[in-house]
Design a protein around this motif. Structure first.
Motif, PDB file in Angstrom:
ATOM      1  N   VAL A  62      46.201  31.508  35.734  1.00  0.00           N
ATOM      2  CA  VAL A  62      45.748  32.755  36.369  1.00  0.00           C
ATOM      3  C   VAL A  62      44.260  32.638  36.668  1.00  0.00           C
ATOM      4  CG1 VAL A  62      47.481  34.231  35.270  1.00  0.00           C
ATOM      5  CG2 VAL A  62      45.283  33.855  34.138  1.00  0.00           C
ATOM      6  N   ASP A  63      43.827  33.400  37.659  1.00  0.00           N
ATOM      7  CA  ASP A  63      42.419  33.427  38.022  1.00  0.00           C
ATOM      8  C   ASP A  63      41.665  34.425  37.153  1.00  0.00           C
ATOM      9  OD1 ASP A  63      42.839  31.604  40.092  1.00  0.00           O
ATOM     10  OD2 ASP A  63      43.327  33.190  41.524  1.00  0.00           O
ATOM     11  N   ALA A  64      40.352  34.226  37.078  1.00  0.00           N
ATOM     12  CA  ALA A  64      39.469  35.204  36.440  1.00  0.00           C
ATOM     13  C   ALA A  64      38.353  35.523  37.423  1.00  0.00           C
ATOM     14  CB  ALA A  64      38.891  34.645  35.143  1.00  0.00           C
ATOM     15  N   HIS A  65      38.204  36.805  37.735  1.00  0.00           N
ATOM     16  CA  HIS A  65      37.190  37.236  38.694  1.00  0.00           C
ATOM     17  C   HIS A  65      36.679  38.603  38.270  1.00  0.00           C
ATOM     18  CE1 HIS A  65      35.316  38.520  42.475  1.00  0.00           C
ATOM     19  NE2 HIS A  65      35.238  37.232  42.766  1.00  0.00           N
ATOM     20  N   GLU A  66      35.368  38.805  38.337  1.00  0.00           N
ATOM     21  CA  GLU A  66      34.793  40.017  37.771  1.00  0.00           C
ATOM     22  C   GLU A  66      35.051  41.275  38.586  1.00  0.00           C
ATOM     23  OE1 GLU A  66      30.255  40.356  39.249  1.00  0.00           O
ATOM     24  OE2 GLU A  66      30.631  38.791  37.767  1.00  0.00           O
ATOM     25  N   GLU A  67      35.501  41.151  39.818  1.00  0.00           N
ATOM     26  CA  GLU A  67      35.800  42.337  40.615  1.00  0.00           C
ATOM     27  C   GLU A  67      37.197  42.847  40.276  1.00  0.00           C
ATOM     28  OE1 GLU A  67      33.736  44.015  42.448  1.00  0.00           O
ATOM     29  OE2 GLU A  67      32.164  42.560  41.948  1.00  0.00           O
ATOM     30  N   ALA A  68      37.279  44.132  39.951  1.00  0.00           N
ATOM     31  CA  ALA A  68      38.569  44.705  39.585  1.00  0.00           C
ATOM     32  C   ALA A  68      39.415  44.983  40.813  1.00  0.00           C
ATOM     33  CB  ALA A  68      38.359  46.007  38.805  1.00  0.00           C
ATOM     34  N   ASP A  69      40.715  44.831  40.657  1.00  0.00           N
ATOM     35  CA  ASP A  69      41.674  45.234  41.674  1.00  0.00           C
ATOM     36  C   ASP A  69      41.923  46.738  41.522  1.00  0.00           C
ATOM     37  OD1 ASP A  69      43.712  45.173  43.629  1.00  0.00           O
ATOM     38  OD2 ASP A  69      44.323  43.162  42.992  1.00  0.00           O
ATOM     39  N   ARG A  70      43.020  47.249  42.031  1.00  0.00           N
ATOM     40  CA  ARG A  70      43.254  48.688  42.002  1.00  0.00           C
ATOM     41  C   ARG A  70      43.428  49.216  40.581  1.00  0.00           C
ATOM     42  NH1 ARG A  70      48.303  52.068  44.808  1.00  0.00           N
ATOM     43  NH2 ARG A  70      47.645  54.115  44.001  1.00  0.00           N
ATOM     44  N   PHE A  71      44.110  48.434  39.716  1.00  0.00           N
ATOM     45  CA  PHE A  71      44.394  48.905  38.355  1.00  0.00           C
ATOM     46  C   PHE A  71      43.850  47.938  37.319  1.00  0.00           C
ATOM     47  CE2 PHE A  71      47.835  50.886  40.841  1.00  0.00           C
ATOM     48  CZ  PHE A  71      47.765  52.196  40.388  1.00  0.00           C
ATOM     49  N   ILE A  72      43.495  48.478  36.152  1.00  0.00           N
ATOM     50  CA  ILE A  72      43.212  47.677  34.963  1.00  0.00           C
ATOM     51  C   ILE A  72      44.343  47.935  33.971  1.00  0.00           C
ATOM     52  CG2 ILE A  72      41.704  47.425  32.959  1.00  0.00           C
ATOM     53  CD1 ILE A  72      39.340  47.915  34.774  1.00  0.00           C
ATOM     54  N   VAL A  73      44.862  46.865  33.398  1.00  0.00           N
ATOM     55  CA  VAL A  73      46.017  46.934  32.504  1.00  0.00           C
ATOM     56  C   VAL A  73      45.651  46.290  31.177  1.00  0.00           C
ATOM     57  CG1 VAL A  73      48.423  46.259  32.165  1.00  0.00           C
ATOM     58  CG2 VAL A  73      47.615  46.861  34.466  1.00  0.00           C
ATOM     59  N   ASP A  74      45.992  46.960  30.091  1.00  0.00           N
ATOM     60  CA  ASP A  74      45.783  46.425  28.748  1.00  0.00           C
ATOM     61  C   ASP A  74      47.118  45.910  28.231  1.00  0.00           C
ATOM     62  OD1 ASP A  74      43.643  46.028  27.032  1.00  0.00           O
ATOM     63  OD2 ASP A  74      44.238  47.648  25.701  1.00  0.00           O
ATOM     64  N   PRO A  75      47.267  44.613  27.938  1.00  0.00           N
ATOM     65  CA  PRO A  75      48.559  44.095  27.461  1.00  0.00           C
ATOM     66  C   PRO A  75      48.944  44.676  26.106  1.00  0.00           C
ATOM     67  CG  PRO A  75      47.070  42.319  28.106  1.00  0.00           C
ATOM     68  CD  PRO A  75      46.253  43.566  28.034  1.00  0.00           C
ATOM     69  N   ASP A  76      50.206  44.548  25.748  1.00  0.00           N
ATOM     70  CA  ASP A  76      50.666  44.951  24.428  1.00  0.00           C
ATOM     71  C   ASP A  76      49.934  44.153  23.357  1.00  0.00           C
ATOM     72  OD1 ASP A  76      53.152  46.387  22.962  1.00  0.00           O
ATOM     73  OD2 ASP A  76      52.800  44.418  22.056  1.00  0.00           O
ATOM     74  N   GLY A  77      49.740  44.788  22.200  1.00  0.00           N
ATOM     75  CA  GLY A  77      49.015  44.145  21.113  1.00  0.00           C
ATOM     76  C   GLY A  77      49.628  42.839  20.642  1.00  0.00           C
ATOM     77  N   ALA A  78      50.952  42.713  20.718  1.00  0.00           N
ATOM     78  CA  ALA A  78      51.594  41.460  20.303  1.00  0.00           C
ATOM     79  C   ALA A  78      51.193  40.318  21.228  1.00  0.00           C
ATOM     80  CB  ALA A  78      53.113  41.627  20.297  1.00  0.00           C
ATOM     81  N   VAL A  79      51.049  40.617  22.514  1.00  0.00           N
ATOM     82  CA  VAL A  79      50.623  39.602  23.478  1.00  0.00           C
ATOM     83  C   VAL A  79      49.191  39.177  23.199  1.00  0.00           C
ATOM     84  CG1 VAL A  79      50.179  39.172  25.930  1.00  0.00           C
ATOM     85  CG2 VAL A  79      52.223  40.440  25.243  1.00  0.00           C
TER      86      VAL A  79
END
Length: 410
Positions: free
Chosen positions: A275-292
């Motif tokens: 996956v890419d990493a880029h400092e500009e946010a897209d439309r949504f920010i998502v927090d993964p589940d804690g197990a992930v």
């Protein structure tokens, strides 16, 4: 509970006393009156009967078949929630299993439903007797977990992680000690339940570490022997429960029981993690589940769901949509972590309540919230994160589910 209490509760008179106690109202307002009623019936065994009945009520929804079991409050607190225990038992289907820390038999019952022959043992003779009553199809004995008397079985263990009301963080102080337990089962297949925050790098363990969450709460890390791992070293298991007849965004359930449908999502280190990493946010920010997050599989989960990272070291993800079954935050604008600037932005946006997520930045969400002097009417959210060397704040709309989701997960 004493051995004499247990002897009595296994008699017809004991069962009658339990039935009497079970029929009373144990709500706070009726607690004194109900306790008095049981004591009038049998003052000598009232405490044990009340303990069993109230423990059964606390176990409802957590332990299958709790209404007929002999339980204690401490044993219920230590018991694994049945969806998690049932999924573990399912991985052992057809194998002979020995639960070497069986306590009163809560997980032993799940093993009996799925596995082959089942043995349970505990160092406490009283708990072993309760387990034998609660799971009559299992062979139960008194034995030290560090010297299992069975042969050719998969060893299942759940070392006690509390002492004197305090949580134990040192693996060597668990009961039984985790290093000693791993040494005792070194030549066998095993599944050992541990605290989710355990540092497994200090252990002599070369198999899989599975981190499990249930309905948004991380519950455990399970160590699986190499023979049961199929080459997997890290696994995140996200478990969600819904009513059987409820619409679900998570697809067909893995298990159905007691009016619940149990849905499972799994990610392993064998999945693609490009996956890419880029400092500009897209439309949504998502927090993964804690197990992930705790299993170190954020990139793998992001790849599966078409998301990317804002920073390669931080678990906040961004993308054009929220994955089905999850929630996210629609990005409104980006700010510096400066309280004056944030107060102006939030005042302009009429913010009255604020959910704050922080990763990679030394900021207390409660202290930050109090300093912002909210006085508006709109709910909003702040995602405070580190990108490179800078602390960045994304001002977002309130938490939102994926389109069409009926039961989104946090």
């Amino acid at each position: 509970m004493t051995p004499e209490d247990l002897d009595f509760l296994l008699t017809d008179a004991g069962r009658d006393l339990l039935a009497l106690a079970a029929g009373l109202d144990w709500s706070r307002g009726r607690l004194v009156a109900s306790t008095a009623a049981v004591r009038r019936a049998d003052p000598g065994h009232a405490a044990a009967a009340i303990d069993v009945v109230t423990a059964r009520r606390r176990a409802h929804g957590r332990v299958r078949g709790a209404e007929r079991m002999l339980l204690t409050d401490e044993a219920v607190q230590q018991a694994t929630a049945w969806p998690v225990a049932a999924l573990r038992a399912g991985r052992l289907a057809g194998r002979d299993v020995h639960d070497v820390t069986c306590s009163v038999g809560a997980e032993l019952g799940e093993l009996l439903r799925a596995a082959g022959r089942v043995v349970g043992s505990d160092l406490d003779p009283l708990r072993a007797r309760m387990a034998a009553h609660n799971v009559p199809g299992a062979l139960v004995c008194v034995a030290d977990a560090l010297a299992p008397p069975s042969r050719g079985t998969v060893v299942v263990a759940d070392p006690a992680r509390r002492a004197g009301g305090r949580r134990i963080h040192d693996p060597g102080q668990l009961s039984p000690p985790l290093p000693g337990l791993l040494a005792a089962v070194d030549d066998r297949d095993y599944a050992i339940k541990c605290a989710p925050g355990l540092d497994t790098s200090v252990l002599e363990h070369s198999g899989e570490v599975q981190v499990v969450s249930l309905d948004g709460s991380v519950r455990e890390a399970c160590l699986w022997s190499p023979g049961l791992s199929a080459g997997v070293r890290r696994r995140a298991t996200v478990v969600r429960s819904t009513a059987v007849d409820a619409a679900s965004p998570w697809g067909p359930p893995r298990l159905v029981s007691d009016g619940l449908a149990v849905h499972v999502e799994e990610v392993t280190d064998g999945d693609d993690d490009e996956v890419d990493a880029h400092e500009e946010a897209d439309r949504f920010i998502v927090d993964p589940d804690g197990a992930v997050v705790r299993s170190g599989l954020v990139r793998h989960w992001a790849r599966r769901n078409g998301l990317r990272q804002l920073d390669p070291r931080i678990a906040h993800l961004t993308g054009p949509r929220v994955p089905g079954g999850y929630t996210g935050f629609e990005v409104l604008e980006r700010c510096r972590l400066d309280r004056r600037e944030l107060r102006k932005v939030l005042r302009r946006r009429d913010c009255g309540s604020l959910e704050i997520l922080v990763r990679g930045v030394d900021t207390d969400p409660d202290v930050l919230r109090r300093s912002l002097s909210l006085g508006g009417s709109r709910p909003l959210a702040l995602v405070v994160t580190r990108i490179g060397r800078s602390a960045v704040v994304f001002v977002c709309g309130p938490r939102t589910a994926a389109a069409g989701d009926a039961h989104p997960s946090r």
